[in-house]
Design a protein around this motif. Sequence first.
Motif, PDB file in Angstrom:
ATOM      1  N   ILE A   1      24.210   0.191 -10.777  1.00  0.00           N
ATOM      2  CA  ILE A   1      25.237   1.221 -10.645  1.00  0.00           C
ATOM      3  C   ILE A   1      26.301   0.818  -9.629  1.00  0.00           C
ATOM      4  O   ILE A   1      27.503   0.896  -9.888  1.00  0.00           O
ATOM      5  N   PHE A   2      25.881   0.344  -8.463  1.00  0.00           N
ATOM      6  CA  PHE A   2      26.865   0.037  -7.427  1.00  0.00           C
ATOM      7  C   PHE A   2      27.614  -1.269  -7.698  1.00  0.00           C
ATOM      8  O   PHE A   2      28.796  -1.381  -7.373  1.00  0.00           O
ATOM      9  N   MET A   3      26.938  -2.244  -8.308  1.00  0.00           N
ATOM     10  CA  MET A   3      27.623  -3.524  -8.543  1.00  0.00           C
ATOM     11  C   MET A   3      28.336  -3.571  -9.895  1.00  0.00           C
ATOM     12  O   MET A   3      29.485  -4.004  -9.982  1.00  0.00           O
ATOM     13  N   GLN A   4      27.686  -3.099 -10.960  1.00  0.00           N
ATOM     14  CA  GLN A   4      28.290  -3.214 -12.288  1.00  0.00           C
ATOM     15  C   GLN A   4      29.157  -2.010 -12.647  1.00  0.00           C
ATOM     16  O   GLN A   4      30.203  -2.169 -13.263  1.00  0.00           O
ATOM     17  N   VAL A   5      28.724  -0.814 -12.273  1.00  0.00           N
ATOM     18  CA  VAL A   5      29.495   0.391 -12.622  1.00  0.00           C
ATOM     19  C   VAL A   5      30.611   0.633 -11.615  1.00  0.00           C
ATOM     20  O   VAL A   5      31.763   0.897 -11.983  1.00  0.00           O
ATOM     21  N   LEU A   6      30.285   0.552 -10.325  1.00  0.00           N
ATOM     22  CA  LEU A   6      31.277   0.863  -9.291  1.00  0.00           C
ATOM     23  C   LEU A   6      31.954  -0.375  -8.716  1.00  0.00           C
ATOM     24  O   LEU A   6      32.851  -0.246  -7.886  1.00  0.00           O
ATOM     25  N   GLY A   7      31.549  -1.568  -9.128  1.00  0.00           N
ATOM     26  CA  GLY A   7      32.299  -2.786  -8.819  1.00  0.00           C
ATOM     27  C   GLY A   7      32.114  -3.371  -7.437  1.00  0.00           C
ATOM     28  O   GLY A   7      32.952  -4.160  -6.992  1.00  0.00           O
ATOM     29  N   LEU A   8      31.012  -3.064  -6.742  1.00  0.00           N
ATOM     30  CA  LEU A   8      30.793  -3.653  -5.421  1.00  0.00           C
ATOM     31  C   LEU A   8      30.324  -5.101  -5.549  1.00  0.00           C
ATOM     32  O   LEU A   8      29.668  -5.482  -6.526  1.00  0.00           O
ATOM     33  N   SER A   9      30.641  -5.902  -4.535  1.00  0.00           N
ATOM     34  CA  SER A   9      30.130  -7.271  -4.481  1.00  0.00           C
ATOM     35  C   SER A   9      28.681  -7.247  -3.998  1.00  0.00           C
ATOM     36  O   SER A   9      28.202  -6.241  -3.474  1.00  0.00           O
TER      37      SER A   9
ATOM     38  N   THR B   1      18.341  19.100   0.404  1.00  0.00           N
ATOM     39  CA  THR B   1      19.784  19.101   0.655  1.00  0.00           C
ATOM     40  C   THR B   1      20.423  17.807   0.138  1.00  0.00           C
ATOM     41  O   THR B   1      21.460  17.834  -0.529  1.00  0.00           O
ATOM     42  N   GLY B   2      19.790  16.684   0.434  1.00  0.00           N
ATOM     43  CA  GLY B   2      20.336  15.409  -0.037  1.00  0.00           C
ATOM     44  C   GLY B   2      20.309  15.294  -1.546  1.00  0.00           C
ATOM     45  O   GLY B   2      21.296  14.890  -2.172  1.00  0.00           O
ATOM     46  N   GLY B   3      19.187  15.656  -2.167  1.00  0.00           N
ATOM     47  CA  GLY B   3      19.065  15.512  -3.618  1.00  0.00           C
ATOM     48  C   GLY B   3      20.008  16.404  -4.390  1.00  0.00           C
ATOM     49  O   GLY B   3      20.672  15.963  -5.348  1.00  0.00           O
ATOM     50  N   LEU B   4      20.106  17.683  -3.984  1.00  0.00           N
ATOM     51  CA  LEU B   4      20.997  18.600  -4.698  1.00  0.00           C
ATOM     52  C   LEU B   4      22.464  18.259  -4.441  1.00  0.00           C
ATOM     53  O   LEU B   4      23.309  18.413  -5.328  1.00  0.00           O
ATOM     54  N   GLY B   5      22.760  17.794  -3.229  1.00  0.00           N
ATOM     55  CA  GLY B   5      24.131  17.364  -2.950  1.00  0.00           C
ATOM     56  C   GLY B   5      24.524  16.177  -3.804  1.00  0.00           C
ATOM     57  O   GLY B   5      25.646  16.109  -4.335  1.00  0.00           O
ATOM     58  N   LEU B   6      23.602  15.245  -3.977  1.00  0.00           N
ATOM     59  CA  LEU B   6      23.868  14.079  -4.821  1.00  0.00           C
ATOM     60  C   LEU B   6      24.053  14.497  -6.278  1.00  0.00           C
ATOM     61  O   LEU B   6      24.952  14.000  -6.973  1.00  0.00           O
ATOM     62  N   ALA B   7      23.225  15.422  -6.750  1.00  0.00           N
ATOM     63  CA  ALA B   7      23.346  15.901  -8.134  1.00  0.00           C
ATOM     64  C   ALA B   7      24.692  16.580  -8.353  1.00  0.00           C
ATOM     65  O   ALA B   7      25.334  16.390  -9.401  1.00  0.00           O
ATOM     66  N   ALA B   8      25.131  17.367  -7.382  1.00  0.00           N
ATOM     67  CA  ALA B   8      26.414  18.058  -7.514  1.00  0.00           C
ATOM     68  C   ALA B   8      27.560  17.054  -7.636  1.00  0.00           C
ATOM     69  O   ALA B   8      28.458  17.215  -8.471  1.00  0.00           O
ATOM     70  N   LEU B   9      27.524  16.004  -6.821  1.00  0.00           N
ATOM     71  CA  LEU B   9      28.575  14.982  -6.894  1.00  0.00           C
ATOM     72  C   LEU B   9      28.570  14.297  -8.253  1.00  0.00           C
ATOM     73  O   LEU B   9      29.624  14.036  -8.840  1.00  0.00           O
ATOM     74  N   GLY B  10      27.370  14.008  -8.768  1.00  0.00           N
ATOM     75  CA  GLY B  10      27.282  13.347 -10.065  1.00  0.00           C
ATOM     76  C   GLY B  10      27.829  14.206 -11.192  1.00  0.00           C
ATOM     77  O   GLY B  10      28.578  13.726 -12.052  1.00  0.00           O
ATOM     78  N   GLU B  11      27.471  15.474 -11.180  1.00  0.00           N
ATOM     79  CA  GLU B  11      27.935  16.363 -12.250  1.00  0.00           C
ATOM     80  C   GLU B  11      29.439  16.618 -12.162  1.00  0.00           C
ATOM     81  O   GLU B  11      30.090  16.884 -13.181  1.00  0.00           O
TER      82      GLU B  11
ATOM     83  N   GLY C   1      31.529  14.366 -11.380  1.00  0.00           N
ATOM     84  CA  GLY C   1      32.205  13.117 -11.719  1.00  0.00           C
ATOM     85  C   GLY C   1      32.671  12.311 -10.527  1.00  0.00           C
ATOM     86  O   GLY C   1      33.502  11.412 -10.669  1.00  0.00           O
ATOM     87  N   VAL C   2      32.137  12.592  -9.344  1.00  0.00           N
ATOM     88  CA  VAL C   2      32.535  11.854  -8.146  1.00  0.00           C
ATOM     89  C   VAL C   2      31.910  10.458  -8.183  1.00  0.00           C
ATOM     90  O   VAL C   2      30.689  10.317  -8.328  1.00  0.00           O
ATOM     91  N   THR C   3      32.715   9.429  -8.044  1.00  0.00           N
ATOM     92  CA  THR C   3      32.217   8.054  -8.048  1.00  0.00           C
ATOM     93  C   THR C   3      32.571   7.312  -6.760  1.00  0.00           C
ATOM     94  O   THR C   3      32.521   6.090  -6.704  1.00  0.00           O
ATOM     95  N   SER C   4      32.915   8.049  -5.726  1.00  0.00           N
ATOM     96  CA  SER C   4      33.199   7.436  -4.432  1.00  0.00           C
ATOM     97  C   SER C   4      31.892   6.920  -3.823  1.00  0.00           C
ATOM     98  O   SER C   4      30.919   7.668  -3.674  1.00  0.00           O
ATOM     99  N   VAL C   5      31.887   5.649  -3.465  1.00  0.00           N
ATOM    100  CA  VAL C   5      30.685   5.069  -2.873  1.00  0.00           C
ATOM    101  C   VAL C   5      30.334   5.776  -1.573  1.00  0.00           C
ATOM    102  O   VAL C   5      29.170   6.130  -1.330  1.00  0.00           O
TER     103      VAL C   5
ATOM    104  N   VAL D   1      26.373   9.562   1.432  1.00  0.00           N
ATOM    105  CA  VAL D   1      26.013  10.606   2.405  1.00  0.00           C
ATOM    106  C   VAL D   1      24.727  11.326   1.992  1.00  0.00           C
ATOM    107  O   VAL D   1      23.755  11.383   2.767  1.00  0.00           O
ATOM    108  N   PRO D   2      24.641  11.906   0.775  1.00  0.00           N
ATOM    109  CA  PRO D   2      23.376  12.543   0.401  1.00  0.00           C
ATOM    110  C   PRO D   2      22.232  11.559   0.204  1.00  0.00           C
ATOM    111  O   PRO D   2      21.064  11.904   0.436  1.00  0.00           O
ATOM    112  N   ILE D   3      22.536  10.320  -0.215  1.00  0.00           N
ATOM    113  CA  ILE D   3      21.479   9.320  -0.343  1.00  0.00           C
ATOM    114  C   ILE D   3      20.846   9.037   1.022  1.00  0.00           C
ATOM    115  O   ILE D   3      19.623   8.942   1.157  1.00  0.00           O
TER     116      ILE D   3
END
Length: 413
Positions: A234-242, A286-296, A298-302, A307-309
């Motif tokens: 996800i972070f390297m192929q989807v979001l383009g990190l090295s 708090t972390g898990g639900l916050g992460l789910a909210a960002l995903g739903e 459409g937030v793709t900011s690394v 933060v929730p991770i």
Amino acid sequence: MSPLRAVLILSLLLGIQPVTTDLYLPALPAIATAFTVSVGETQTTLSALLLAFGASQLIWGAVSDRFGRRPVLLVGLGGYVLAAVACALAPSMPVLILARILQGIALGASVMCARAIVRDLYEPVAGARTLSQALSGLGVLACLSAPLGALIVEGFGWRAALGTTAVFGAATWWAVWRGFDESLTERDPLALAPRRLLSTWRGILAHPVFWRFSLLGAASFAGLFVLLAASSFIFMQVLGLSRPAYGLLLLLNSLAYITGTLLCRRLLRRRSVETTVAIAGGVSLTGGLGLAALGELGVTSVAGLMVPICLYAVAHGLNQPCSQSGAVAPFPRSAGVASALSGFVMMLAAFAAGGWLATQMDGSVLPLTRGMAVCSMLVATAAWLRLPATRAPTGPLRGVPADHSPSTTEESP
């Protein structure tokens, strides 16, 4: 052993697990390319290792109760080194998967014995504090593993990353050989007798304290496994990190985990295990639900996703010392078997999470965000749910011989 030496040995024995998994995470895309296989097939190298790791503990636990922790550690770590070399030299994906399975079987001896050693040497609350120190050492190794793995893959290829695990295994074997004094004072000559083993398993599996803490640890680790298995793609192929940038993200996550283990130690000085676990459940949710909210949304900011991770990682650092020591606390004379069963439950949960994840990878962040959210809800449920009984019984454990029964006060977490 001095307390310092015990913590250092425990840190190596526990830390070999993130070295085995985290060090090669940056190599997963390269392995997929080298063998021309899918993302799901590549993730099998991780999920198969963890399933073998969990299942092998069922045997290692009884063997260590019979012969002691030291011989099991030396045999297991020796096998680990040989399997790691086979991984580095694997000519095909099936051979690599088989070698990782063998590596997982050998890995089970190290981690299972570490939890049993804590019970051999310490009473439950002191054991949780000591385990939090050792898990801080694990966190340091996890911090180094992913960035180091990224650099090794970048400079020398994925085979070198897998070969590095053999070097660490050999160093741990040497540390045990030179520095570990046997912690099991009374070996059980009947530990491997089928009738006794089944009886001990039944007694442990009937105990509510075991299930309370085993399920807590399993749910928390399953969420971490979702992150480990999905993050490189996800972070390297989807979001383009090295690769180096991805390694730094895992370093940040490991620092959050270390923070959780340090907080656990401070909380246990002032609060009960129950309170510590309840706080951890809230942080995890708090972390898990916050992460789910960002995903739903459409937030793709690394940065936004991390933060929730990291909150989840802090909760994991709070949960693991309490869950791992709590699951074996009522069983001082069967600590190896109890540790093995707890580890098996944990790895079974991780394998189930990996199987689900392999069917969900769709080129978005949703498999990661949804998977960790579900695990956080399970963590909170296990942390906050009060079972009918959470103290050790006053008489012999059902299914466990009377001379293997814990006392009513010292053995309760």
